[in-house]
Design an enzyme around this catalytic site. Structure first.
Site, PDB file in Angstrom:
ATOM      1  N   HIS A 134      -3.861  39.131   6.160  1.00  0.00           N
ATOM      2  CA  HIS A 134      -5.502  39.339   5.725  1.00  0.00           C
ATOM      3  C   HIS A 134      -5.335  40.442   6.760  1.00  0.00           C
ATOM      4  CE1 HIS A 134      -9.033  39.971   5.277  1.00  0.00           C
ATOM      5  NE2 HIS A 134      -9.767  38.454   4.921  1.00  0.00           N
ATOM      6  N   ALA A 135      -3.784  40.255   7.233  1.00  0.00           N
ATOM      7  CA  ALA A 135      -4.187  41.080   9.771  1.00  0.00           C
ATOM      8  C   ALA A 135      -4.037  42.667   8.626  1.00  0.00           C
ATOM      9  CB  ALA A 135      -2.843  40.595   9.945  1.00  0.00           C
TER      10      ALA A 135
END
Length: 470
Positions: A134-135
């Site tokens: 998700h980063a």
């Protein structure tokens, strides 16, 4: 790295994996795809997906957020893996494989993604499962990356190009100096952020609230359920497809938004599931809805996160589906007004000041102690709704018959529901932990009856009063 992106790294623990899953079902003419060929094809098109070239480089002594570097060629052998379903190769077998793929974290010393080729799906189809941290990208950026490698993208088919890597790898001393410098510069922005936050809070306290609608407060208004507790590392996956036209029919009949219908659909399925097991709380389940803070009409974004969250209810305490939908509509509309008053960028601004070392230590200790058992969860469920491709997609000439996506689950929030539309259907995908919610497919099966209830319900919209005849 922006604070909001780095926050997804800090949240990761042995039991909390902060990756998302994108699953494309393909229909190759020969009934199979060669994994080596697929890996080479992908690497030659990394310019269209720049997030997949970047790996994490930490700053010494956690002086600042990590940085992204692209200083090494991407080796497909470190990222691409093969699976074959056992007979008969139904979606249930695919669910099991994807659950196992989701159960392991991504390695930090290479770019934060994996590609899993899954063969043996009935109808001679194959599934490509992309696991991406998700980063690197939120749902909007991931959707843009998909569009960038599809044959129908506005620039035409993606052009193969050799890998380009940075010729400079930052040394620890350089990173430490840059981290200190940026930390000092950001400190000057802190008073302004504090003043804006206080001003927004004052405006929120003074604004007039509707008498019949309360936006749920995280933790304080969250009831307990079996899937709102500490996680283990195991994951379960399930998905189903519903006709987009039927959800739009409910939207039009009740005068609400499509997102309201999605939330009511999830609320109806959870009510049915929990009621059958005598586990339905008296209060409504609450929900976090990720919303994009990106300005409309800009250039498609291919990496990073521009999201905030609004908090609403799922109306699980109301048996009438029409009343449930209207309550969700009112509460979500009020939650949007609250977010506008506070400012969508407020959370993003404060996350810039999250301390890398303490944040990571706190999250790991919280997970190791299984502390999510000790208090109510922030919310019960996370529900995302991302518009997907409106026209059928082909990738390198291979038709994509379906696409599914789902985000991570969190400590205390053991259920994520992500909806991606594809052409004429809404693909609803669930991720959970089997040690908290052992029969995820049974919950997924309640989505179709919940939609039928909404289709059969009578709209509860007050009719205008007739004026007396003179």
């Amino acid at each position: 790295m922006d604070g909001i992106d780095a926050g997804f790294l800090y949240m990761e623990t042995p039991s909390t994996h902060m990756h998302t899953l994108k699953i494309a079902v393909l229909d190759p003419p020969a009934g199979r795809i060669d994994l080596d060929d697929l890996g080479r094809w992908l690497v030659l098109r990394l310019d269209a997906m720049p997030a997949l070239r970047r790996r994490v480089q930490t700053v010494p002594w956690a002086l600042h957020h990590p940085v992204w570097v692209s200083d090494r060629p991407v080796d497909p052998r470190q990222h691409c893996f093969y699976h074959r379903l056992r007979d008969p190769g139904t979606m249930h077998e695919l669910h099991e494989v994807v659950g196992r793929i989701a159960s392991t974290p991504l390695l930090r010393d290479v770019p934060l993604w994996e590609l899993h080729l899954v063969e043996g799906l009935e109808g001679d189809k194959v599934a490509v499962v992309v696991k991406i941290h998700h980063a690197l990208a939120d749902g909007v950026a991931a959707n843009a990356m998909l569009g960038n490698v599809a044959d129908q993208n506005p620039l035409g088919s993606p052009k193969p190009s050799p890998q380009v890597v940075d010729d400079h790898t930052p040394r620890p001393r350089e990173l430490a100096v840059l981290g200190l410098r940026d930390g000092v510069l950001k400190a000057f922005a802190l008073p302004g952020l504090l003043l804006r936050t206080l001003g927004n809070l004052v405006r929120l306290a003074r604004r007039e609230r509707p008498a019949d609608t309360d936006v749920p407060r995280p933790i304080l208004d969250t009831p307990r359920t079996p899937f709102n507790t500490a996680l283990t590392s195991r994951r379960s996956f399930s998905t189903t497809s519903l006709p987009l036209a039927e959800l739009k029919q409910v939207r039009t009949a009740h005068g609400v938004t499509l997102n309201d219908v999605v939330l009511a659909l999830v609320g109806g399925a959870l009510r049915r599931y929990l009621l059958q097991r005598d586990q339905l709380p008296a209060r409504s389940l609450t929900c976090a809805v990720p919303v994009s803070t990106e300005e409309a009409g800009g250039v498609p974004r291919l990496r990073g996160n521009l999201v905030s969250n609004l908090f609403t209810v799922l109306g699980t305490d109301q048996a009438d589906p029409a009343a449930r939908l209207q309550r969700i509509h009112r509460t979500t509309a009020e939650a949007k007004r609250v977010q506008q008053t506070l400012g969508a960028e407020m959370l993003r601004g404060w996350l810039e000041f999250s301390p890398p070392g303490p944040a990571t230590l706190v999250m790991r200790a919280y997970s190791r102690l299984r502390a999510a058992r000790w208090h109510p969860s922030p919310v019960n469920v996370v529900v995302s709704n991302v518009p997907g491709p409106r026209e059928p997609v082909t990738i390198d000439g291979v038709p994509m018959t379906d696409v599914f996506s789902v985000g991570p689950i969190l400590e205390g929030v053991g259920l994520n529901v992500t909806v991606w539309s594809y052409v004429d259907r809404m693909n609803v995908t669930l991720l959970s932990c089997p040690d908290l919610l052992p029969d995820l497919d049974a919950l997924t099966a309640e989505l179709r009856p919940a939609l039928d209830e909404l289709l059969a319900s009578r709209p509860r919209v007050p009719r205008p009063e007739r004026q007396p005849q003179p």
